[in-house]
Design a protein around this motif. Structure first.
Motif, PDB file in Angstrom:
ATOM      1  N   VAL A 298       0.854  -1.195   0.000  1.00  0.00           N
ATOM      2  CA  VAL A 298       0.000   0.000   0.000  1.00  0.00           C
ATOM      3  C   VAL A 298       0.887   1.241   0.000  1.00  0.00           C
ATOM      4  CG1 VAL A 298      -1.702   1.335   1.302  1.00  0.00           C
ATOM      5  CG2 VAL A 298      -1.908  -1.156   1.178  1.00  0.00           C
ATOM      6  N   PHE A 299       0.588   2.177  -0.877  1.00  0.00           N
ATOM      7  CA  PHE A 299       1.264   3.472  -0.833  1.00  0.00           C
ATOM      8  C   PHE A 299       0.200   4.573  -0.780  1.00  0.00           C
ATOM      9  CE2 PHE A 299       0.794   2.483  -5.334  1.00  0.00           C
ATOM     10  CZ  PHE A 299       0.322   3.664  -5.873  1.00  0.00           C
ATOM     11  N   ASP A 300       0.652   5.785  -0.463  1.00  0.00           N
ATOM     12  CA  ASP A 300      -0.283   6.869  -0.138  1.00  0.00           C
ATOM     13  C   ASP A 300      -0.120   8.032  -1.102  1.00  0.00           C
ATOM     14  OD1 ASP A 300      -2.193   8.322   1.271  1.00  0.00           O
ATOM     15  OD2 ASP A 300      -0.723   9.166   2.653  1.00  0.00           O
ATOM     16  N   VAL A 301      -1.260   8.631  -1.470  1.00  0.00           N
ATOM     17  CA  VAL A 301      -1.274   9.937  -2.144  1.00  0.00           C
ATOM     18  C   VAL A 301      -1.887  10.905  -1.126  1.00  0.00           C
ATOM     19  CG1 VAL A 301      -2.140  11.294  -4.068  1.00  0.00           C
ATOM     20  CG2 VAL A 301      -1.480   8.900  -4.424  1.00  0.00           C
ATOM     21  N   PRO A 302      -1.043  11.586  -0.325  1.00  0.00           N
ATOM     22  CA  PRO A 302      -1.552  12.301   0.854  1.00  0.00           C
ATOM     23  C   PRO A 302      -2.131  13.680   0.578  1.00  0.00           C
ATOM     24  CG  PRO A 302       0.822  12.484   0.778  1.00  0.00           C
ATOM     25  CD  PRO A 302       0.426  11.619  -0.390  1.00  0.00           C
ATOM     26  N   GLY A 303      -1.711  14.326  -0.502  1.00  0.00           N
ATOM     27  CA  GLY A 303      -2.124  15.704  -0.720  1.00  0.00           C
ATOM     28  C   GLY A 303      -1.336  16.665   0.156  1.00  0.00           C
ATOM     29  N   PHE A 304      -1.715  17.926   0.108  1.00  0.00           N
ATOM     30  CA  PHE A 304      -1.066  18.977   0.891  1.00  0.00           C
ATOM     31  C   PHE A 304      -2.119  19.631   1.794  1.00  0.00           C
ATOM     32  CE2 PHE A 304       1.215  18.582  -3.107  1.00  0.00           C
ATOM     33  CZ  PHE A 304       2.525  18.421  -2.692  1.00  0.00           C
ATOM     34  N   LYS A 305      -1.702  19.973   2.992  1.00  0.00           N
ATOM     35  CA  LYS A 305      -2.637  20.570   3.947  1.00  0.00           C
ATOM     36  C   LYS A 305      -3.110  21.932   3.441  1.00  0.00           C
ATOM     37  CE  LYS A 305      -3.234  21.732   8.839  1.00  0.00           C
ATOM     38  NZ  LYS A 305      -2.581  21.809  10.169  1.00  0.00           N
ATOM     39  N   THR A 306      -4.417  22.044   3.268  1.00  0.00           N
ATOM     40  CA  THR A 306      -5.018  23.285   2.767  1.00  0.00           C
ATOM     41  C   THR A 306      -6.004  23.814   3.802  1.00  0.00           C
ATOM     42  OG1 THR A 306      -4.841  22.428   0.513  1.00  0.00           O
ATOM     43  CG2 THR A 306      -6.284  24.328   0.861  1.00  0.00           C
ATOM     44  N   GLU A 307      -5.795  25.038   4.234  1.00  0.00           N
ATOM     45  CA  GLU A 307      -6.675  25.671   5.219  1.00  0.00           C
ATOM     46  C   GLU A 307      -7.418  26.828   4.550  1.00  0.00           C
ATOM     47  OE1 GLU A 307      -4.555  25.052   9.506  1.00  0.00           O
ATOM     48  OE2 GLU A 307      -3.744  26.642   8.235  1.00  0.00           O
ATOM     49  N   ILE A 308      -8.732  26.765   4.595  1.00  0.00           N
ATOM     50  CA  ILE A 308      -9.572  27.823   4.020  1.00  0.00           C
ATOM     51  C   ILE A 308     -10.277  28.542   5.161  1.00  0.00           C
ATOM     52  CG2 ILE A 308     -11.457  28.335   2.438  1.00  0.00           C
ATOM     53  CD1 ILE A 308     -10.807  25.748   0.966  1.00  0.00           C
ATOM     54  N   VAL A 309     -10.037  29.848   5.267  1.00  0.00           N
ATOM     55  CA  VAL A 309     -10.620  30.653   6.344  1.00  0.00           C
ATOM     56  C   VAL A 309     -11.807  31.432   5.781  1.00  0.00           C
ATOM     57  CG1 VAL A 309     -10.200  32.364   8.137  1.00  0.00           C
ATOM     58  CG2 VAL A 309      -8.336  30.858   7.385  1.00  0.00           C
ATOM     59  N   SER A 310     -12.989  31.109   6.259  1.00  0.00           N
ATOM     60  CA  SER A 310     -14.194  31.836   5.842  1.00  0.00           C
ATOM     61  C   SER A 310     -14.251  33.155   6.599  1.00  0.00           C
ATOM     62  CB  SER A 310     -15.444  31.004   6.136  1.00  0.00           C
ATOM     63  OG  SER A 310     -15.357  29.745   5.506  1.00  0.00           O
ATOM     64  N   CYS A 311     -14.341  34.266   5.872  1.00  0.00           N
ATOM     65  CA  CYS A 311     -14.353  35.594   6.496  1.00  0.00           C
ATOM     66  C   CYS A 311     -15.578  36.370   6.039  1.00  0.00           C
ATOM     67  CB  CYS A 311     -13.098  36.386   6.123  1.00  0.00           C
ATOM     68  SG  CYS A 311     -11.554  35.629   6.675  1.00  0.00           S
ATOM     69  N   ASN A 312     -16.153  37.133   6.962  1.00  0.00           N
ATOM     70  CA  ASN A 312     -17.233  38.031   6.555  1.00  0.00           C
ATOM     71  C   ASN A 312     -16.639  39.291   5.943  1.00  0.00           C
ATOM     72  OD1 ASN A 312     -16.423  39.668   8.707  1.00  0.00           O
ATOM     73  ND2 ASN A 312     -18.041  38.960  10.068  1.00  0.00           N
ATOM     74  N   LEU A 313     -17.491  40.232   5.568  1.00  0.00           N
ATOM     75  CA  LEU A 313     -17.018  41.434   4.869  1.00  0.00           C
ATOM     76  C   LEU A 313     -16.175  42.337   5.756  1.00  0.00           C
ATOM     77  CD1 LEU A 313     -20.283  42.216   2.875  1.00  0.00           C
ATOM     78  CD2 LEU A 313     -18.120  41.325   1.958  1.00  0.00           C
TER      79      LEU A 313
END
Length: 692
Positions: A298-313
Motif C-alpha cells: 500500500v502506498f499513499d497519495v496524501p495531498g497537501f494541507k489546505t486551510e480555508i478561512v471563511s471571512c465576513n465582509l
C-alpha cells in the motif's frame, strides 16, 4: 556599667551592621531522581541539595569526576545532568561547596547495562525495495564490562524465515562498545525478496528494531510523480510478462504488463493528474513458487494541507460555513465546514480548485485557487455583513437607550439542495451604551426587528429591513418613543399642592430620571421614554408618597400626599396630668430640628409639618437638655382635642410654679407631719384638761 564595657558594646553593634548576616546550611544531597537511583548511560539524573555558601559555586562529582557545576540559589541546588559513559555498577555521587571546600556525605547511583540495536533506514518517504543489498544494522552496549562481547543478531522475514549472524563487540574501559553488520551480506543466505516488515533481534530478547522492504521506492507520492516499482526472485517467469495492478479502494485504476528480465520486475507508473487523495494498493501477479508471500503493498497519495478561512465582509472569521471544494482534475467535490475559528481544513493534491461557500445553505462566496507543491492557507470572503443597532431617544438622539431587547425575524431563501424559503429568529440586547451588534448576517435577506422594553414592543412602524448592504458594517437606528406623563399632586383634602414638593421620576431599571415641582394647579409634566417608572413625591426630604407607573402610552397620574402639612398638636402635662404652659417643644426628624413652639396656658403647642417619624423633645426655660423625648409616627392629622401627650412625670405644677415631684412630695410629707403633730398635741391637751 564601666566605660570599657560601653565601648565594647558600641564596637560590637557597629561591627554587626557592617558584617552581612550569613545563613549557614549543611552541604548535603537531599534527593536524587529517579528515586530508584538506577539508570543507563545518557539518561538524565536530577540532584537536589544544599551548600553552605549563599549563592556560592557548586560542583557535582560522579565517580569523583565533575559532571555538572553552577551557582546555588541562596543555599539551594537543583541540577540535572546525564549519566556519563562508565562500566555498569555502583558509583558515588558528591555535592561540593567550592567556596567553602566542603563535600557532602556521599550518595550513590547504579549504572545499568543497556543494549540497543538500530537499523539505518532511509529518510521518509524513501524506503528499501526488494533486492536491496546493503542494510546497516548497528548494535551497541553501554554500562558493560570491559571485554569482548559476542552478540547473536537474528533477522526474521515477513515469511517467518530467520537468519542470524554473530557480532563481536569490543567493550572499552568506559563500558561502551558497538559494531555494524550488513544485511543480507553478513547473514548467510539471507535476502530481501519479500515485501513486508523484517524484525531484527539482539540476542532474541535484549533489544529489537524493524525495517520495511517494499515494491515502490517511496511510501507516498503526489500527482505527476513517478512510482518506481521493483520486485525480485521472478526467475520462474523470466522472459514472460507479469501483471501490475493498482487499485484505489475497490476500483482498479491501472492494469499493466511488465516483462521479467534476470528474475527482476522493474516498472514505472505515473500518478495520474486526476488521482484523489487516499491509500492505493499495488500487487504483482502471478506469484512465483519461490515466494512464500504475495507481492502486495500500500502506498499513499496524501495531498497537501489546505486551510480555508471563511471571512465576513469585516474580515472576521465565520464558523459553520459549508465549503464545497471542486477538484477540476478529478471532477470530485469535497465538503468541509469551518470550525469555531473559521478554519476548514482539507488535504488536497496538486491541481486547480473552485471553492463555493454556503452559510445556512445560502451561497455567500466563491474563490478559485491552485495547489502546487506545498500547503496553503487562504481567505474565502463571504457576503456576510455585521449589523450595528443603536436605540436612541425620540426627544434627544444623543441619548442612547440601554437594555433594549431585540428580536430579529430573518427571512431568506436557501439555494443548496433545492429552493426553500426559511424563517428563523434570533435575539440580542443593547449594552450599557445602547448598542447591539450582530455579526455575519446574510445580505440578501429580510429582517424584521422588534425592539421592546419591559416586554412591550415600541417600534411597530420602524421594524423591517429589506436586505443589508454588502459592506463590513450596516448601521441602523431605532427610535424609542417619548411619552407624556402628567403627575398631579394633591394633599389629604384633594387640594393641589404647589411648588414646595419635589416630584422625582426614576426608570424602574435605573439610569433614566427626571425631577420637577408642581405648578399652581399641582401639576408637573414629564416627557419620558417608553417604559416603567417609579414616581416619588417628597417635601423637605420627607417621602410623602411613591408609586409605579407603566408608561406605554401618554398618561395622567394623581398622587395623594396624606402626610403633607399635617396639623400636629402636642400637649405637655405634669405628673398629675395638669397642663404645663411656657415650655419649649421641639420637633426633630432624623436628629435634625425642623420646628419649635411654646405651650400655651392649656399646655398645648401647635405645629403644621409633614408627617412621618418625628421626635418630640420638651425643654424647660433656660435649659439645653430636654426633660422629655418621645418618638412617634405621624400618619394622620393630630387634632387639638386629641393631642400627642408628653408627660413630665418629674414635675408638678403648684400655684403656677413648676416644682419637681420629689420636692413636692417632701413638702407634702412635712405638712402632713405638722398636721399630725398638731392633732396629736391638741388631743393630749384636751385629755389633760378633762382629767384636772
Amino acid at each position: 556599667m564601666t566605660i570599657n564595657a560601653l565601648i565594647v558594646m558600641l564596637v560590637l553593634t557597629v561591627f554587626s551592621q557592617l558584617v552581612p548576616l550569613r545563613v549557614y546550611a549543611d552541604v548535603k544531597i537531599i534527593s536524587i531522581s529517579p528515586t530508584t537511583k538506577k539508570g543507563k548511560v545518557g539518561e538524565s539524573i536530577t540532584l537536589i541539595g544544599t551548600i553552605n555558601t549563599t549563592n556560592g559555586m557548586y560542583e557535582v562529582l560522579f565517580n569523583n569526576t565533575q559532571v555538572a557545576w553552577g551557582y546555588a540559589t541562596e543555599n539551594s541546588v537543583n541540577r540535572s545532568f546525564v549519566i556519563p559513559p562508565l562500566p555498569g555498577g555502583n558509583y558515588t555521587v558528591i555535592l561540593r561547596d567550592v567556596n567553602a571546600s566542603i563535600d557532602s556525605p556521599p550518595s550513590w547511583f547504579y549504572i545499568e547495562t543497556a543494549y540497543t540495536i538500530k537499523v539505518d533506514k532511509p529518510q521518509h518517504p524513501t524506503q528499501f525495495q526488494e533486492g536491496t543489498t546493503t542494510i546497516n544494522i548497528t548494535v551497541s552496549i553501554t554500562g558493560g564490562v570491559e571485554a569482548i562481547y559476542v552478540a547473536n543478531i537474528n533477522v526474521k522475514t515477513p515469511a517467518n524465515e530467520t537468519y542470524w549472524s554473530l557480532a563481536s563487540i569490543n567493550i572499552t574501559n568506559t563500558g561502551t562498545g558497538n559494531t555494524t553488520l550488513r544485511y543480507p551480506e553478513n547473514f548467510g543466505n539471507a535476502h530481501t525478496n519479500y515485501t513486508g516488515t523484517y524484525t531484527v533481534y539482539f540476542n532474541q530478547t535484549l533489544a529489537q528494531d524493524t525495517f520495511f522492504i517494499g515494491l515502490t521506492d517511496r511510501t507516498e507520492y503526489h500527482r505527476g510523480d513517478t512510482v518506481k516499482i521493483k520486485a525480485v526472485d521472478y526467475w520462474e517467469f523470466n522472459g514472460n510478462n507479469v501483471t501490475i495492478t493498482i487499485k484505489f479502494k475497490d476500483k482498479t485504476i491501472h492494469n499493466g504488463t511488465c516483462p521479467v528480465s534476470n528474475g527482476t520486475v522493474e516498472y514505472d507508473w505515473h500518478v495520474p493528474d486526476n488521482a484523489v487523495v487516499g491509500n492505493y494498493s499495488l500487487s504483482i501477479t502471478p506469484k512465483p513458487t519461490a515466494k512464500k508471500i504475495n507481492d502486495t503493498q500500500v502506498f499513499d497519495v496524501p495531498g497537501f494541507k489546505t486551510e480555508i478561512v471563511s471571512c465576513n465582509l469585516a474580515g472576521e472569521p465565520v464558523s459553520n460555513v459549508l465549503i464545497k471544494v471542486y477538484d477540476r482534475r478529478a471532477n470530485e467535490t469535497y465538503d468541509i465546514t469551518s470550525d469555531g475559528s473559521g478554519v476548514a481544513t482539507k488535504w488536497l493534491e496538486r491541481g486547480e480548485y473552485n471553492a463555493t461557500a454556503y452559510f445556512k445553505r445560502v451561497k455567500v462566496g466563491v474563490s478559485n485557487f491552485n495547489i502546487t507543491d506545498e500547503g496553503i492557507r487562504l481567505n474565502l470572503p463571504c457576503q456576510l455583513t455585521n449589523l450595528n443597532i443603536t436605540v436612541v431617544s425620540q426627544q434627544n438622539m444623543a441619548v442612547k437607550i440601554p437594555f433594549v431587547a431585540l428580536n430579529l425575524t430573518i427571512t431568506y431563501t436557501r439555494e443548496l439542495e433545492g429552493i426553500e424559503n426559511k424563517t428563523e429568529t434570533t435575539t440580542s440586547r443593547t449594552d450599557i451604551n445602547g448598542i447591539a451588534q450582530l455579526r455575519s448576517l446574510l445580505t440578501n435577506a429580510t429582517y424584521q426587528i422588534a425592539a421592546s422594553r419591559y416586554g412591550r414592543t415600541f417600534n411597530f412602524n420602524n421594524d423591517t429591513l429589506t436586505g443589508l448592504k454588502a459592506v463590513p458594517w450596516n448601521n441602523i437606528t431605532i427610535v424609542c418613543p417619548v411619552l407624556s406623563l402628567e403627575v398631579r399632586v394633591v394633599d389629604r383634602n384633594n387640594t393641589p399642592i404647589q411648588h414646595d414638593v419635589l416630584v422625582e421620576v426614576q426608570e424602574a431599571m435605573g439610569g433614566l430620571n427626571a425631577t420637577g415641582t408642581p405648578d399652581q394647579n399641582g401639576n408637573v409634566i414629564f416627557n419620558c421614554i417608553f417604559g416603567i417608572y417609579n414616581v416619588k413625591v417628597s417635601s423637605g426630604g420627607v417621602l410623602l408618597n411613591a408609586t409605579t407607573v407603566e408608561l406605554f402610552e401618554g398618561k395622567t397620574l394623581t398622587i395623594y400626599c396624606a402626610l403633607y402639612k399635617l396639623p400636629i398638636y402636642v400637649k405637655v402635662v405634669d405628673y398629675f396630668g395638669q397642663p404645663i404652659p411656657n415650655v419649649n417643644v421641639v420637633l426633630e426628624r432624623n436628629s435634625v430640628q425642623i420646628n419649635s413652639n411654646q405651650t400655651e396656658a392649656n399646655g398645648i403647642a401647635s405645629f403644621t409639618e409633614n408627617g412621618g417619624t418625628l421626635t418630640i423633645k420638651v425643654y424647660l426655660a433656660n435649659q439645653n437638655q430636654p426633660v422629655a423625648s418621645l418618638t412617634c409616627s405621624v400618619v394622620n392629622a393630630i387634632s387639638e382635642a386629641n393631642p400627642i401627650e408628653v408627660k413630665l412625670a418629674k414635675y408638678v405644677v403648684l400655684a403656677g410654679f413648676l416644682v419637681e415631684t420629689a420636692w413636692f412630695a417632701t413638702a407634702v410629707l412635712i405638712v402632713a407631719a405638722i398636721v399630725l403633730f398638731m392633732v396629736l398635741e391638741f388631743a393630749r391637751r384636751r385629755r389633760t384638761k378633762v382629767q384636772s
